[in-house]
Design a protein around this motif. Sequence first.
Motif, short mmCIF file in Angstrom:
data_model
loop_
_atom_site.label_atom_id
_atom_site.label_comp_id
_atom_site.label_asym_id
_atom_site.label_seq_id
_atom_site.Cartn_x
_atom_site.Cartn_y
_atom_site.Cartn_z
N GLY A 109 63.30 -51.14 -5.56
CA GLY A 109 63.60 -50.98 -7.02
C GLY A 109 62.79 -52.39 -7.88
N SER A 110 62.09 -53.33 -7.15
CA SER A 110 61.51 -54.21 -8.00
C SER A 110 60.11 -53.61 -8.88
CB SER A 110 60.81 -55.13 -6.90
OG SER A 110 59.74 -54.80 -6.30
N LYS A 111 59.81 -54.44 -9.86
CA LYS A 111 58.56 -53.85 -10.83
C LYS A 111 57.28 -53.87 -10.25
CE LYS A 111 58.08 -58.42 -12.92
NZ LYS A 111 57.87 -58.96 -14.32
N HIS A 112 57.36 -54.71 -9.13
CA HIS A 112 56.11 -54.97 -8.22
C HIS A 112 55.94 -53.83 -7.28
CE1 HIS A 112 55.41 -58.86 -9.85
NE2 HIS A 112 56.90 -59.04 -9.54
N ALA A 113 56.69 -53.05 -6.86
CA ALA A 113 56.66 -51.96 -6.04
C ALA A 113 56.09 -50.85 -6.64
CB ALA A 113 58.10 -51.62 -5.29
#
Length: 153
Positions: free
Chosen positions: A68-72
């Motif tokens: 769910g992170s923006k980096h993923a």
Amino acid sequence: MSYSKFAHLMGLKKKSSEDEEDDKEKGKKAKSRRAEEDDDDADAEEDENRDVKKGRRAERKRCAAIFGSKHAAGRPDMAAHLAFNTRMSASEAIGTLATMGAVAPAKTARVSLDSRMQSEQVRLGPDGSKPATGKNALVSKMTGLYDSARGNK
């Protein structure tokens, strides 16, 4: 004549009524021990099931946090690797993804239809042995393409 519980060690025998009483006591003790062991087994199994469920819930929560992170979004392959193949916490995995940064999409050597239509490439068909020039050549080529598309010879 009453003998002690250890009469068998001296070679003496107990009375039959004493034997029956001892057997009854032993049976009661064995039943109570079995009941305690069954209760302990049931409690242990229930605790184990709770622990397994709690562990699964925590693992799902960790994976959801990583994905769910923006980096993923920039590196789904690394997010999957960190989530499934490591024991990193969610914050450590997200930090690693942030450090790695997103990968720029690879430029493909895909040529647009417009540029392909403009190119001078000639694709030879069954009539390719006779090179023709001029307007008549273009008309005959187009007629041949039309006929092949329609299934005419």
